[in-house]
Design a protein around this motif. Structure first.
Motif: not given
Length: 271
Positions: A72-82, A84-90, A126-135
Motif C-alpha cells: 500500500e505504501e508503494d502504491i501511495l508513493g506512485l500516486d504521489s509521484l503522479g 507531482e508530475k501533474a503539478y509540474e506539467e500544470f 513486477g519490475k515495472n509499475v505505472g499509473a495514469d493520474i488525473l489531478a
C-alpha cells in the motif's frame, strides 16, 4: 444531517464572497450537529467547488532492479509521484497567469504492471509499475477562503477533496463505471461534472451555472428579492410572490418547471 441556507449571497459561483457570513452558517450547522450527537466537533472534511477548475492527466512509471511485491505504501508513493508530475506539467502550461493553484484531489485512471493494465497493484510482483493520474487544481484563494471560514467556526480541516470527486464516489459505484456515464451534480453556484469510461473516471469539470440561475430568472420575472425567489423555487407549488413594490403577482405564465427546463438547456449548451 443538518442543512442551513445562506441568508445572503455569501457565495457566488462556488466562491466565498463573505467569509464571516459563511463562517456563521457553518457554526450554526456545527452547533446543531453537536447537539444531535452530544459531542463537540473539532474537524471537518471539505468538498470544494469553484468557478475555475483545471485538470491535468499525467503518466508515471517506476522501474525496480528485480521483481518487487507492491505494498500500500508503494502504491501511495506512485500516486504521489503522479500528482507531482501533474503539478509540474500544470505549472508549465499556466506561466501566463498570476493566479496560483492548489491540488485539491486526484483520481487514478489506470494502473500498469509490466506494461499491462491492472485493477489493483497491491500484492502483485513486477519490475515495472505505472499509473495514469488525473489531478485537479483550484485557485489558492478559493482554498484559503474555505480554511478561513472553517477556522472562524473553530474547525480544523482534516481532509480536502473536489465536489465532483466526492459526488461520484457516493453516486456511481465502481462496477457501474464500465458504462460511459456523465454525472452532473447541479448545486447552487456550480454544476460539477464527472465522466466515466471503461471502468475509470477520465475527466472532471465545473461550470458556474446552476440553481442560482433559476432563482435569478424568477427574480427578473417576478420583481422580487433573491431570498423570496429562492423560496418560490424550492416550493414549486407556490405560484405567486410579492414583488419589490409589494404587489402580489403570478409567474407571468411561466411555471417553475418551465424555468427549470430552460435552465437545464442553458446548462447543457454552456458545457
Amino acid at each position: 444531517q443538518r442543512v442551513k441556507e445562506h441568508e445572503t449571497r455569501a457565495m457566488i459561483d462556488g466562491q466565498i464572497h463573505d467569509i464571516s457570513a459563511v463562517a456563521k452558517t457553518i457554526e450554526e450547522v456545527k452547533c446543531q450537529l453537536e447537539f444531535a450527537v452530544g459531542k463537540p466537533l473539532k474537524e471537518v472534511c471539505i468538498a470544494a467547488a469553484g468557478r475555475v477548475l483545471r485538470t491535468i492527466t499525467s503518466h508515471v512509471e517506476l522501474e525496480y532492479p528485480s521483481e518487487k511485491e507492491m505494498t500500500e505504501e508503494d502504491i501511495l508513493g506512485l500516486d504521489s509521484l503522479g500528482v507531482e508530475k501533474a503539478y509540474e506539467e500544470f505549472q508549465g502550461t499556466n506561466k501566463d497567469t498570476d493566479m496560483k493553484f492548489y491540488c485539491v484531489g486526484y483520481t487514478v485512471v489506470k494502473y500498469y504492471m509490466n506494461g499491462y493494465i491492472i485493477g489493483n497493484l497491491e500484492g502483485h510482483k513486477g519490475k515495472n509499475v505505472g499509473a495514469d493520474i488525473l489531478a485537479t487544481f483550484l485557485p489558492n484563494e478559493v482554498i484559503e477562503d474555505l480554511y478561513s471560514a472553517t477556522g472562524i467556526a473553530k474547525l480544523n480541516v482534516a481532509n480536502l477533496t473536489l465536489e465532483p470527486i466526492a459526488a461520484i464516489n457516493i453516486a456511481i459505484p465502481e462496477n457501474y463505471r464500465l458504462l460511459n456515464i456523465a454525472l452532473v451534480d447541479v448545486g447552487a453556484g456550480t454544476s460539477d461534472i464527472s465522466i466515466t469510461k471503461d471502468g475509470s473516471i477520465i475527466a472532471y469539470g465545473m461550470i458556474p451555472h446552476a440553481g442560482d440561475e433559476i432563482t435569478e430568472a424568477i427574480v427578473n420575472r417576478c420583481l422580487c428579492d433573491f431570498k423570496t425567489a429562492e423560496t418560490i423555487k424550492l416550493n414549486s407549488m407556490k405560484k405567486s410572490a410579492k414583488s419589490i413594490k409589494g404587489v402580489e403577482s403570478t409567474m407571468f405564465g411561466i411555471s417553475i418547471s418551465s424555468l427549470i427546463i430552460f435552465s437545464s438547456i442553458f446548462l447543457v449548451s454552456s458545457s
